[in-house]
Enzyme design. Sequence first.
Site, PDB file in Angstrom:
ATOM      1  N   GLU A  15       0.880  -1.209  -0.014  1.00  0.00           N
ATOM      2  CA  GLU A  15       0.043   0.003   0.012  1.00  0.00           C
ATOM      3  C   GLU A  15       1.015   1.078   0.218  1.00  0.00           C
ATOM      4  O   GLU A  15       1.628   1.484   0.864  1.00  0.00           O
ATOM      5  CB  GLU A  15      -0.651  -0.035   1.188  1.00  0.00           C
ATOM      6  CG  GLU A  15      -1.668   1.277   1.525  1.00  0.00           C
ATOM      7  CD  GLU A  15      -2.377   1.717   0.260  1.00  0.00           C
ATOM      8  OE1 GLU A  15      -3.167   1.303  -0.174  1.00  0.00           O
ATOM      9  OE2 GLU A  15      -2.131   2.805  -0.134  1.00  0.00           O
ATOM     10  N   LYS A  16       0.792   2.012  -1.030  1.00  0.00           N
ATOM     11  CA  LYS A  16       1.669   3.084  -1.274  1.00  0.00           C
ATOM     12  C   LYS A  16       1.510   4.201  -0.204  1.00  0.00           C
ATOM     13  O   LYS A  16       2.323   5.173  -0.062  1.00  0.00           O
ATOM     14  CB  LYS A  16       1.575   3.901  -2.790  1.00  0.00           C
ATOM     15  CG  LYS A  16       0.300   4.314  -3.126  1.00  0.00           C
ATOM     16  CD  LYS A  16       0.084   4.806  -4.391  1.00  0.00           C
ATOM     17  CE  LYS A  16      -1.288   5.368  -4.763  1.00  0.00           C
ATOM     18  NZ  LYS A  16      -2.139   4.468  -5.002  1.00  0.00           N
ATOM     19  N   HIS A  17       0.321   4.229   0.301  1.00  0.00           N
ATOM     20  CA  HIS A  17       0.221   5.204   1.267  1.00  0.00           C
ATOM     21  C   HIS A  17       0.890   5.080   3.057  1.00  0.00           C
ATOM     22  O   HIS A  17       1.155   6.050   3.863  1.00  0.00           O
ATOM     23  CB  HIS A  17      -1.113   5.601   1.555  1.00  0.00           C
ATOM     24  CG  HIS A  17      -1.836   6.347   0.428  1.00  0.00           C
ATOM     25  ND1 HIS A  17      -2.464   5.731  -0.625  1.00  0.00           N
ATOM     26  CD2 HIS A  17      -2.014   7.576   0.202  1.00  0.00           C
ATOM     27  CE1 HIS A  17      -2.954   6.597  -1.363  1.00  0.00           C
ATOM     28  NE2 HIS A  17      -2.567   7.853  -0.881  1.00  0.00           N
ATOM     29  N   HIS A  45       4.293   6.849  -4.412  1.00  0.00           N
ATOM     30  CA  HIS A  45       3.059   7.391  -4.337  1.00  0.00           C
ATOM     31  C   HIS A  45       3.227   8.991  -5.119  1.00  0.00           C
ATOM     32  O   HIS A  45       4.286   9.587  -5.346  1.00  0.00           O
ATOM     33  CB  HIS A  45       2.799   8.250  -2.876  1.00  0.00           C
ATOM     34  CG  HIS A  45       1.549   8.936  -2.449  1.00  0.00           C
ATOM     35  ND1 HIS A  45       1.442  10.292  -2.956  1.00  0.00           N
ATOM     36  CD2 HIS A  45       0.360   8.434  -1.949  1.00  0.00           C
ATOM     37  CE1 HIS A  45       0.129  10.728  -2.477  1.00  0.00           C
ATOM     38  NE2 HIS A  45      -0.437   9.606  -2.013  1.00  0.00           N
ATOM     39  N   HIS A  51      -1.990  15.923  -5.884  1.00  0.00           N
ATOM     40  CA  HIS A  51      -2.161  14.702  -5.103  1.00  0.00           C
ATOM     41  C   HIS A  51      -0.821  14.397  -4.613  1.00  0.00           C
ATOM     42  O   HIS A  51       0.135  14.211  -5.158  1.00  0.00           O
ATOM     43  CB  HIS A  51      -2.547  13.500  -5.982  1.00  0.00           C
ATOM     44  CG  HIS A  51      -2.598  12.224  -5.310  1.00  0.00           C
ATOM     45  ND1 HIS A  51      -2.611  11.053  -6.041  1.00  0.00           N
ATOM     46  CD2 HIS A  51      -2.830  11.948  -3.980  1.00  0.00           C
ATOM     47  CE1 HIS A  51      -3.122  10.176  -5.173  1.00  0.00           C
ATOM     48  NE2 HIS A  51      -2.775  10.539  -3.972  1.00  0.00           N
ATOM     49  N   CYS A 115      -1.954  12.130   3.107  1.00  0.00           N
ATOM     50  CA  CYS A 115      -2.009  12.474   1.949  1.00  0.00           C
ATOM     51  C   CYS A 115      -3.281  13.254   1.658  1.00  0.00           C
ATOM     52  O   CYS A 115      -4.063  13.222   2.156  1.00  0.00           O
ATOM     53  CB  CYS A 115      -2.571  10.961   1.073  1.00  0.00           C
ATOM     54  SG  CYS A 115      -2.976  11.263  -0.878  1.00  0.00           S
ATOM     55  N   HIS A 118      -6.232  10.996   0.375  1.00  0.00           N
ATOM     56  CA  HIS A 118      -6.599   9.725   0.556  1.00  0.00           C
ATOM     57  C   HIS A 118      -6.487   9.770   2.194  1.00  0.00           C
ATOM     58  O   HIS A 118      -6.424   8.539   2.781  1.00  0.00           O
ATOM     59  CB  HIS A 118      -5.705   8.691  -0.193  1.00  0.00           C
ATOM     60  CG  HIS A 118      -5.738   8.604  -1.514  1.00  0.00           C
ATOM     61  ND1 HIS A 118      -4.901   9.044  -2.263  1.00  0.00           N
ATOM     62  CD2 HIS A 118      -7.227   8.297  -2.244  1.00  0.00           C
ATOM     63  CE1 HIS A 118      -5.599   8.909  -3.686  1.00  0.00           C
ATOM     64  NE2 HIS A 118      -6.696   8.279  -3.626  1.00  0.00           N
TER      65      HIS A 118
HETATM   66 FE   FE2 Z   1      -2.814   9.576  -2.158  1.00  0.00          FE
END
Ligand code: FE2
Length: 131
Positions: A15-17, A45, A51, A115, A118
């Site tokens: 999960e990139k976050h 990310h 973003h 983020c 997100h």
């Molecule tokens: Fe994001």
Amino acid sequence: MPLGDWIQTADWKAEKHAPVVDCPDEVVVDTPFTINVSVGKEIAHPNTTEHHVSWIDVFFKPDGVKFAHHVGRFEFKAHGESVKGANQGPAYTHPNVTFSMQVNGAGTLTALALCNIHGLWESSKTIQVSL
Ligand code: FE2
């Protein structure tokens, strides 16, 4: 609804976050050690005007103690903004920071990242202490 209900967790490898806390598993009591926190170590990310990761906070909660201590706040302020338009600017700050700290006992380090789209993500790492 408690803030904790909004904080997401995941394996940073998938999960990139999810922030990554990199430091030794064991450190020497009252001796500075280096810690790196980042987002996007395994899966990048986006870092665009629209973003991006805005900040990472780091906390330390000693074992056997109720309260956590806020040990660092790192803000990432440049994401391609420009008078020419979004993503036309000259600078981008990456969500990757290295700093030094020390502790007098074992505990848990937690990184909390935001983020701008997100939301909040956290990861933790326990550390042991030797004399
Ligand atoms: Fe994001």
